[in-house]
Design a protein around this motif. Structure first.
Motif, PDB file in Angstrom:
ATOM      1  N   MET A  35       0.827  -1.209   0.000  1.00 48.60           N
ATOM      2  CA  MET A  35       0.000   0.000   0.000  1.00 48.60           C
ATOM      3  C   MET A  35       0.862   1.260   0.000  1.00 48.60           C
ATOM      4  N   LEU A  36       2.024   1.203   0.626  1.00 50.70           N
ATOM      5  CA  LEU A  36       2.966   2.322   0.562  1.00 50.70           C
ATOM      6  C   LEU A  36       3.390   2.553  -0.884  1.00 50.70           C
ATOM      7  N   ILE A  37       3.717   1.482  -1.573  1.00 55.37           N
ATOM      8  CA  ILE A  37       4.112   1.572  -2.979  1.00 55.37           C
ATOM      9  C   ILE A  37       2.957   2.110  -3.819  1.00 55.37           C
ATOM     10  N   ALA A  38       1.746   1.622  -3.586  1.00 49.51           N
ATOM     11  CA  ALA A  38       0.586   2.102  -4.335  1.00 49.51           C
ATOM     12  C   ALA A  38       0.367   3.597  -4.119  1.00 49.51           C
ATOM     13  N   PHE A  39       0.554   4.065  -2.885  1.00 49.89           N
ATOM     14  CA  PHE A  39       0.418   5.490  -2.568  1.00 49.89           C
ATOM     15  C   PHE A  39       1.459   6.302  -3.341  1.00 49.89           C
ATOM     16  N   MET A  40       2.677   5.810  -3.398  1.00 50.87           N
ATOM     17  CA  MET A  40       3.745   6.490  -4.127  1.00 50.87           C
ATOM     18  C   MET A  40       3.447   6.518  -5.626  1.00 50.87           C
ATOM     19  N   GLU A  41       3.039   5.376  -6.176  1.00 48.01           N
ATOM     20  CA  GLU A  41       2.724   5.312  -7.604  1.00 48.01           C
ATOM     21  C   GLU A  41       1.574   6.242  -7.956  1.00 48.01           C
ATOM     22  N   ASN A  42       0.536   6.252  -7.128  1.00 48.21           N
ATOM     23  CA  ASN A  42      -0.620   7.099  -7.375  1.00 48.21           C
ATOM     24  C   ASN A  42      -0.233   8.573  -7.357  1.00 48.21           C
ATOM     25  N   THR A  43       0.657   8.950  -6.466  1.00 49.67           N
ATOM     26  CA  THR A  43       1.088  10.346  -6.378  1.00 49.67           C
ATOM     27  C   THR A  43       1.867  10.744  -7.633  1.00 49.67           C
ATOM     28  N   ALA A  44       2.746   9.872  -8.113  1.00 46.44           N
ATOM     29  CA  ALA A  44       3.494  10.145  -9.344  1.00 46.44           C
ATOM     30  C   ALA A  44       2.548  10.210 -10.543  1.00 46.44           C
ATOM     31  N   TYR A  45       1.601   9.285 -10.587  1.00 45.11           N
ATOM     32  CA  TYR A  45       0.604   9.262 -11.659  1.00 45.11           C
ATOM     33  C   TYR A  45      -0.167  10.587 -11.708  1.00 45.11           C
ATOM     34  N   LYS A  46      -0.657  11.017 -10.544  1.00 40.27           N
ATOM     35  CA  LYS A  46      -1.435  12.261 -10.488  1.00 40.27           C
ATOM     36  C   LYS A  46      -0.588  13.483 -10.834  1.00 40.27           C
ATOM     37  N   LEU A  47       0.686  13.445 -10.516  1.00 40.86           N
ATOM     38  CA  LEU A  47       1.587  14.555 -10.826  1.00 40.86           C
ATOM     39  C   LEU A  47       1.592  14.870 -12.315  1.00 40.86           C
ATOM     40  N   VAL A  48       1.660  13.855 -13.157  1.00 40.53           N
ATOM     41  CA  VAL A  48       1.824  14.102 -14.590  1.00 40.53           C
ATOM     42  C   VAL A  48       0.545  14.009 -15.402  1.00 40.53           C
ATOM     43  N   GLN A  49      -0.482  13.369 -14.889  1.00 41.37           N
ATOM     44  CA  GLN A  49      -1.659  13.079 -15.701  1.00 41.37           C
ATOM     45  C   GLN A  49      -2.257  14.332 -16.350  1.00 41.37           C
ATOM     46  N   GLU A  50      -2.367  15.426 -15.625  1.00 37.43           N
ATOM     47  CA  GLU A  50      -2.982  16.638 -16.177  1.00 37.43           C
ATOM     48  C   GLU A  50      -2.114  17.313 -17.242  1.00 37.43           C
ATOM     49  N   HIS A  51      -0.866  16.910 -17.355  1.00 39.85           N
ATOM     50  CA  HIS A  51       0.052  17.505 -18.322  1.00 39.85           C
ATOM     51  C   HIS A  51       0.148  16.697 -19.623  1.00 39.85           C
ATOM     52  N   LEU A  52      -0.556  15.571 -19.693  1.00 41.04           N
ATOM     53  CA  LEU A  52      -0.477  14.706 -20.867  1.00 41.04           C
ATOM     54  C   LEU A  52      -1.535  15.077 -21.897  1.00 41.04           C
ATOM     55  N   GLU A  53      -1.324  14.587 -23.109  1.00 36.33           N
ATOM     56  CA  GLU A  53      -2.298  14.786 -24.183  1.00 36.33           C
ATOM     57  C   GLU A  53      -3.527  13.917 -23.928  1.00 36.33           C
ATOM     58  N   GLU A  54      -4.640  14.305 -24.513  1.00 34.98           N
ATOM     59  CA  GLU A  54      -5.854  13.490 -24.406  1.00 34.98           C
ATOM     60  C   GLU A  54      -5.573  12.109 -24.999  1.00 34.98           C
ATOM     61  N   GLY A  55      -6.020  11.076 -24.320  1.00 36.04           N
ATOM     62  CA  GLY A  55      -5.800   9.709 -24.774  1.00 36.04           C
ATOM     63  C   GLY A  55      -4.511   9.097 -24.264  1.00 36.04           C
ATOM     64  N   GLU A  56      -3.730   9.880 -23.513  1.00 37.72           N
ATOM     65  CA  GLU A  56      -2.488   9.368 -22.947  1.00 37.72           C
ATOM     66  C   GLU A  56      -2.627   9.154 -21.447  1.00 37.72           C
ATOM     67  N   SER A  57      -1.833   8.248 -20.932  1.00 38.37           N
ATOM     68  CA  SER A  57      -1.721   8.022 -19.496  1.00 38.37           C
ATOM     69  C   SER A  57      -0.305   7.525 -19.240  1.00 38.37           C
ATOM     70  N   THR A  58      -0.052   7.089 -18.013  1.00 39.80           N
ATOM     71  CA  THR A  58       1.252   6.515 -17.708  1.00 39.80           C
ATOM     72  C   THR A  58       1.061   5.158 -17.039  1.00 39.80           C
ATOM     73  N   VAL A  59       2.062   4.318 -17.199  1.00 43.87           N
ATOM     74  CA  VAL A  59       2.089   3.020 -16.535  1.00 43.87           C
ATOM     75  C   VAL A  59       3.394   2.905 -15.752  1.00 43.87           C
ATOM     76  N   GLY A  60       3.298   2.348 -14.549  1.00 45.80           N
ATOM     77  CA  GLY A  60       4.478   2.152 -13.721  1.00 45.80           C
ATOM     78  C   GLY A  60       5.245   0.930 -14.164  1.00 45.80           C
ATOM     79  N   THR A  61       6.572   1.035 -14.152  1.00 44.55           N
ATOM     80  CA  THR A  61       7.407  -0.091 -14.575  1.00 44.55           C
ATOM     81  C   THR A  61       8.499  -0.459 -13.575  1.00 44.55           C
ATOM     82  N   VAL A  62       8.945   0.508 -12.779  1.00 44.19           N
ATOM     83  CA  VAL A  62      10.008   0.245 -11.812  1.00 44.19           C
ATOM     84  C   VAL A  62       9.676   0.943 -10.496  1.00 44.19           C
ATOM     85  N   VAL A  63       9.848   0.215  -9.402  1.00 47.01           N
ATOM     86  CA  VAL A  63       9.701   0.788  -8.069  1.00 47.01           C
ATOM     87  C   VAL A  63      10.900   0.324  -7.253  1.00 47.01           C
TER      88      VAL A  63
END
Length: 125
Positions: A35-63
């Motif tokens: 859950m600590l890792i999920a919290f960290m991933e979610n925070t990174a995801y939210k950091l960039v999501q609003e800056h991406l183009e429509e139809g784009e997202s991010t996927v985590g690959t390394v923790v």
């Protein structure tokens, strides 16, 4: 605009269903490492999501993190993610979680920008 140095933080209260005992990652009623890792991933995801183009997202690959301190149900945690490096579609983050002034966890996380339609299309069987 997506750029190195962007920072985002968010808070959460540790819930009963997030303990190591409930998740099966340990036998103690403390905030679990998954859950600590999920919290960290979610925070990174939210950091960039609003800056991406429509139809784009991010996927985590390394923790790569250290879980340094246990927390009880009801503790209020804060996670901060900093976008440290952009290499094409590869995004590298520094992440940390704190409880008051104490560091609970810290480390690095990598995500990749994906076009959702193409990404999901490759997975269809």
């Amino acid at each position: 605009m997506l750029k190195e140095g962007l920072v985002f933080s968010q808070e959460k209260i540790v819930q009963e269903n997030e303990t190591a005992a409930v998740l099966g990652s340990g036998g103690v009623d403390v905030f679990s490492t998954p859950m600590l890792i999920a919290f960290m991933e979610n925070t990174a995801y939210k950091l960039v999501q609003e800056h991406l183009e429509e139809g784009e997202s991010t996927v985590g690959t390394v923790v790569n993190i250290e879980h340094l301190k246990a927390n009880l149900v009801g503790d209020k945690l804060k996670c901060q993610a900093t976008l440290k490096k952009i290499e094409g579609k590869k995004l590298e983050f520094e992440v940390s979680v704190s409880f008051g002034e104490e560091t609970v966890g810290k480390g690095n996380h990598t995500r990749y920008i994906v076009n959702l339609e193409k990404f999901l299309g490759k997975l269809k069987r």
